[in-house]
Design a protein around this motif. Structure first.
Motif, PDB file in Angstrom:
ATOM      1  N   MET A   1       0.645  -1.516   0.376  1.00 28.67           N
ATOM      2  CA  MET A   1       0.352   0.008  -0.233  1.00 28.67           C
ATOM      3  C   MET A   1       1.086   1.431  -0.392  1.00 28.67           C
ATOM      4  N   PHE A   2       2.405   1.235   0.369  1.00 33.71           N
ATOM      5  CA  PHE A   2       2.965   2.045   0.382  1.00 33.71           C
ATOM      6  C   PHE A   2       3.295   2.612  -0.731  1.00 33.71           C
ATOM      7  N   THR A   3       3.608   1.602  -2.157  1.00 30.22           N
ATOM      8  CA  THR A   3       3.368   2.262  -3.085  1.00 30.22           C
ATOM      9  C   THR A   3       2.980   2.872  -3.704  1.00 30.22           C
ATOM     10  N   ASP A   4       1.629   3.222  -3.092  1.00 31.95           N
ATOM     11  CA  ASP A   4       0.532   3.421  -3.932  1.00 31.95           C
ATOM     12  C   ASP A   4      -0.023   2.982  -5.356  1.00 31.95           C
ATOM     13  N   PRO A   5      -0.271   1.867  -5.507  1.00 33.90           N
ATOM     14  CA  PRO A   5      -0.372   1.571  -6.165  1.00 33.90           C
ATOM     15  C   PRO A   5      -2.168   1.374  -6.951  1.00 33.90           C
ATOM     16  N   ASP A   6      -1.765   1.435  -8.471  1.00 36.87           N
ATOM     17  CA  ASP A   6      -3.269   1.514  -9.170  1.00 36.87           C
ATOM     18  C   ASP A   6      -3.646   0.188  -8.730  1.00 36.87           C
ATOM     19  N   LEU A   7      -3.405  -1.072  -9.591  1.00 40.05           N
ATOM     20  CA  LEU A   7      -3.688  -1.960  -9.092  1.00 40.05           C
ATOM     21  C   LEU A   7      -3.154  -3.112  -8.286  1.00 40.05           C
ATOM     22  N   LEU A   8      -3.948  -3.454  -7.301  1.00 36.42           N
ATOM     23  CA  LEU A   8      -3.039  -4.549  -6.013  1.00 36.42           C
ATOM     24  C   LEU A   8      -3.113  -6.106  -6.408  1.00 36.42           C
ATOM     25  N   ILE A   9      -2.610  -6.945  -6.594  1.00 30.24           N
ATOM     26  CA  ILE A   9      -2.741  -8.350  -6.825  1.00 30.24           C
ATOM     27  C   ILE A   9      -2.596  -9.371  -5.433  1.00 30.24           C
ATOM     28  N   LEU A  10      -3.849  -9.796  -5.100  1.00 31.88           N
ATOM     29  CA  LEU A  10      -3.785 -10.533  -3.617  1.00 31.88           C
ATOM     30  C   LEU A  10      -3.867 -11.617  -3.939  1.00 31.88           C
ATOM     31  N   ASP A  11      -2.594 -12.573  -3.520  1.00 32.33           N
ATOM     32  CA  ASP A  11      -2.769 -13.991  -3.852  1.00 32.33           C
ATOM     33  C   ASP A  11      -2.768 -14.262  -2.570  1.00 32.33           C
ATOM     34  N   GLU A  12      -4.218 -15.267  -2.175  1.00 33.65           N
ATOM     35  CA  GLU A  12      -4.311 -16.007  -1.266  1.00 33.65           C
ATOM     36  C   GLU A  12      -4.028 -15.374   0.084  1.00 33.65           C
ATOM     37  N   PRO A  13      -4.641 -14.171   0.337  1.00 35.88           N
ATOM     38  CA  PRO A  13      -4.323 -13.251   1.474  1.00 35.88           C
ATOM     39  C   PRO A  13      -4.740 -13.591   3.002  1.00 35.88           C
ATOM     40  N   THR A  14      -5.225 -14.232   3.191  1.00 36.09           N
ATOM     41  CA  THR A  14      -6.292 -14.487   3.821  1.00 36.09           C
ATOM     42  C   THR A  14      -6.110 -16.067   4.243  1.00 36.09           C
ATOM     43  N   ARG A  15      -4.749 -16.232   3.580  1.00 38.47           N
ATOM     44  CA  ARG A  15      -4.787 -17.771   4.678  1.00 38.47           C
ATOM     45  C   ARG A  15      -4.339 -18.148   5.624  1.00 38.47           C
ATOM     46  N   GLY A  16      -4.844 -18.778   6.937  1.00 44.31           N
ATOM     47  CA  GLY A  16      -3.852 -19.428   7.882  1.00 44.31           C
ATOM     48  C   GLY A  16      -4.337 -18.480   8.915  1.00 44.31           C
ATOM     49  N   ILE A  17      -5.310 -17.274   8.676  1.00 42.82           N
ATOM     50  CA  ILE A  17      -5.872 -16.203   9.566  1.00 42.82           C
ATOM     51  C   ILE A  17      -6.987 -16.021   9.996  1.00 42.82           C
ATOM     52  N   ASP A  18      -7.103 -15.747  11.393  1.00 46.03           N
ATOM     53  CA  ASP A  18      -8.345 -15.616  12.207  1.00 46.03           C
ATOM     54  C   ASP A  18      -9.496 -14.900  11.310  1.00 46.03           C
ATOM     55  N   VAL A  19     -10.630 -14.932  11.441  1.00 45.85           N
ATOM     56  CA  VAL A  19     -12.289 -14.562  10.904  1.00 45.85           C
ATOM     57  C   VAL A  19     -12.102 -13.460  11.352  1.00 45.85           C
ATOM     58  N   GLY A  20     -11.868 -12.662  12.022  1.00 43.43           N
ATOM     59  CA  GLY A  20     -11.318 -11.383  12.997  1.00 43.43           C
ATOM     60  C   GLY A  20     -10.513 -10.478  11.622  1.00 43.43           C
ATOM     61  N   ALA A  21      -9.151 -11.230  11.687  1.00 44.42           N
ATOM     62  CA  ALA A  21      -8.378 -10.283  10.761  1.00 44.42           C
ATOM     63  C   ALA A  21      -9.192 -10.533   9.704  1.00 44.42           C
ATOM     64  N   LYS A  22      -9.034 -11.756   9.360  1.00 47.80           N
ATOM     65  CA  LYS A  22     -10.155 -11.740   8.142  1.00 47.80           C
ATOM     66  C   LYS A  22     -11.006 -10.664   7.126  1.00 47.80           C
ATOM     67  N   TYR A  23     -11.760 -10.561   8.678  1.00 46.56           N
ATOM     68  CA  TYR A  23     -12.860  -9.091   8.270  1.00 46.56           C
ATOM     69  C   TYR A  23     -12.435  -8.214   7.716  1.00 46.56           C
ATOM     70  N   GLU A  24     -11.071  -7.674   8.645  1.00 47.80           N
ATOM     71  CA  GLU A  24     -10.677  -6.668   8.445  1.00 47.80           C
ATOM     72  C   GLU A  24      -9.675  -6.149   7.188  1.00 47.80           C
ATOM     73  N   ILE A  25      -9.046  -7.535   7.186  1.00 48.55           N
ATOM     74  CA  ILE A  25      -8.615  -7.297   5.772  1.00 48.55           C
ATOM     75  C   ILE A  25      -9.459  -7.153   4.312  1.00 48.55           C
ATOM     76  N   TYR A  26     -10.729  -7.777   4.222  1.00 50.36           N
ATOM     77  CA  TYR A  26     -12.114  -7.006   3.272  1.00 50.36           C
ATOM     78  C   TYR A  26     -12.188  -5.488   3.657  1.00 50.36           C
TER      79      TYR A  26
END
Length: 506
Positions: free
Chosen positions: A416-441
């Motif tokens: 996010m610090f690079t200020d991208p126009d296109l962000l590709i997220l590969d398995e962004p919530t693998r191995g993390i809990d439901v609360g953290a998933k909600y925050e990442i969404y």
């Protein structure tokens, strides 16, 4: 485990935690990332020795004080960590007996070791030549090697930390069946997992830990346990929806890929991407669905500065103009960012602290005349710590000390610090809990609300359906279909994920 308290500099990881596990049961431990689950199991297994924590451990009726992991293994306790402790260049047999080699007349008895390895492999359902190198088998089979390794030490209590996090559905199902079989043979199992459906299906008892404290233990059969009940205990509140409410404002197409074809890096005759074509609109979340090995990650990495495979053909357009992305620096320069599925070895340098990791992808933003502005570096990292709710007392902490979910947030902060126009997220919530998933969404929604485009690669179909505006399906390197969110359901996606013929677009 009675009144276990464990403190690290600046943070109390465990605060008076109690845990009661019955013999020959599957006992699941649930909690958000950073709740203290793995720390508690490291205390039990001797990774954190007696004296580094307060409280007592009663094992098979006796008080035990393990000085190291060998002492717990001698008592019949074995732990399998989320990051598998196998040596890729050694054989299955060598890994099973690593540090525990059978000896005869002062030398390692490899003939016996190989024979015993075969017996242990049969016990865990692993059908491979014991001389096969670890690097030549998949993650699912590597997990079975770890279990066989534990059985070689006469295990009576087996601890598994996120055993199915990196497995596909078939491998996960096989492993869970295996755990049930171990329980029926009288082995006790403790399992840490964020996959609530699996926990509900396999566990006899569930203990929930939140913020380093024991919240409650649930009898799965007697307490009417369901996913909502577990989530409520984990996060301390109701989560009426697993996905935040969001109304997309989708603009024009700004990123387009045409006829993208890439060869495997070593197998000349194998194409990992075959004429792939897709587009992304501003303000849009685009999903990529496919079975393991379908080529989703290969497509993403090859687009991101050709960091995977051997380019054959294809063109990339941004805002209607063709761009060249021959290197990672090219990709970043054109406003692309890629969050890898492997945060441990690709996404982060585990030797770095949080502030260094946060600014690593675009140092020139905090550099003056070739010198890093340390005050600005700290300020930027601390702003992301607060906005992404990274659980750490200071950005001077090493990323290796963070839980998986918080490490994932640091990777997100870095890109996010690079200020991208296109962000590709590969398995962004693998191995993390439901609360953290909600925050990442929520973070993803904030990005697209700024007019950016986001690509999400995920093995979880409910996640893609709940999060994405459109979903592409991939099979054996080919994009086989495109489904609008309103039409997406698991059955349709699975049909297109297992079919070579290209389906009409929605």
């Amino acid at each position: 485990m009675q009144s276990i308290t464990k403190t690290f500099p600046g943070v109390k990881a465990l605060d008076d935690v109690n845990l009661v596990v019955r013999e020959a049961e599957i006992h699941a431990i649930c909690g958000e990332n950073g709740a203290g689950k793995s720390t508690l199991m490291k205390v039990l297994s001797g990774v954190y020795p007696y004296g580094s924590y307060t409280g007592e451990i009663i094992y098979q009726g006796e008080r035990v004080r393990f000085g190291d992991i060998r002492a717990s293994e001698h008592a019949g306790i074995a732990i399998i960590h989320q990051e598998l402790a196998l040596v890729p260049g050694m054989s299955i047999t060598e890994n099973i007996f690593l540090g525990n080699e059978p000896r005869r007349r002062g030398a390692i008895d490899w003939k016996y070791a190989r024979r015993r390895a075969l017996e242990l492999m049969r016990q865990v359902g692993l059908d491979e030549d014991p001389d096969t190198l670890i690097k030549d088998i998949g993650v699912g089979k590597q997990q079975l090697v770890e279990i066989a390794k534990a059985f070689a030490k006469d295990v009576r209590l087996l601890i598994l930390d996120e055993p199915t996090a990196a497995l596909n559905e078939d491998d996960s199902r096989h492993l869970l069946d295996l755990l049930r079989g171990f329980r029926d043979r009288g082995i006790t199992l403790i399992m840490i997992s964020h996959k609530l459906n699996e926990i509900e299906a396999v566990a006899d008892t569930i203990t929930i830990i939140r913020d380093g404290r024991t919240i409650e233990s649930l009898d799965v059969k007697g307490d009417e346990v369901n996913e909502d009940r577990i989530v409520r205990g984990m996060v301390g509140r109701e989560l009426s929806s697993r996905f935040p409410d969001h109304t997309p404002e989708i603009g024009e197409v700004f990123f387009e890929v045409r006829d993208w074809t890439v060869r495997h890096p070593t197998a000349e005759d194998r194409l990992v991407c075959k004429g792939s074509e897709f587009h992304v609109r501003r303000g849009e979340i685009v999903g990529f669905a496919g079975l393991m090995g379908a080529g989703r990650t290969e497509l993403a990495m090859s687009l991101f500065g050709r960091s995977y495979g051997r380019y054959v053909s294809g063109r990339v357009f941004k805002d209607g103009e063709e761009i060249q992305v021959k290197t990672v620096a090219d990709a970043i320069g054109h406003g692309m960012a890629y969050v890898s599925e492997d945060r441990k070895s690709i996404g982060l340098n585990l030797l770095d602290d949080i502030k260094t990791s946060t600014v690593a992808a675009k140092l020139k933003k905090i550099t003056k005349r070739g010198v890093i502005d340390r005050v600005r570096e700290h300020g930027v990292a601390d702003d992301y710590r607060k906005s992404l709710r990274i659980k750490t007392p200071t950005v001077d902490e090493g990323v290796v000390k963070l839980s998986g979910g918080n490490q994932q947030k640091v990777v997100l902060a870095k890109w996010m610090f690079t200020d991208p126009d296109l962000l590709i997220l590969d398995e962004p919530t693998r191995g993390i809990d439901v609360g953290a998933k909600y925050e990442i969404y929520g973070i993803i929604h904030r990005l697209v609300d700024q007019g950016k485009g986001v690509i999400v690669i995920s093995s979880e179909l409910p996640e893609l359906i709940g999060l994405c505006d459109r979903i592409y399906t991939v099979f054996e390197g080919t994009i086989t279909g495109e489904v609008a969110r309103s039409d997406a359901d698991p059955e349709l996606l699975m049909k297109q994920m297992t079919a070579m013929k290209k389906s009409p677009t929605s």
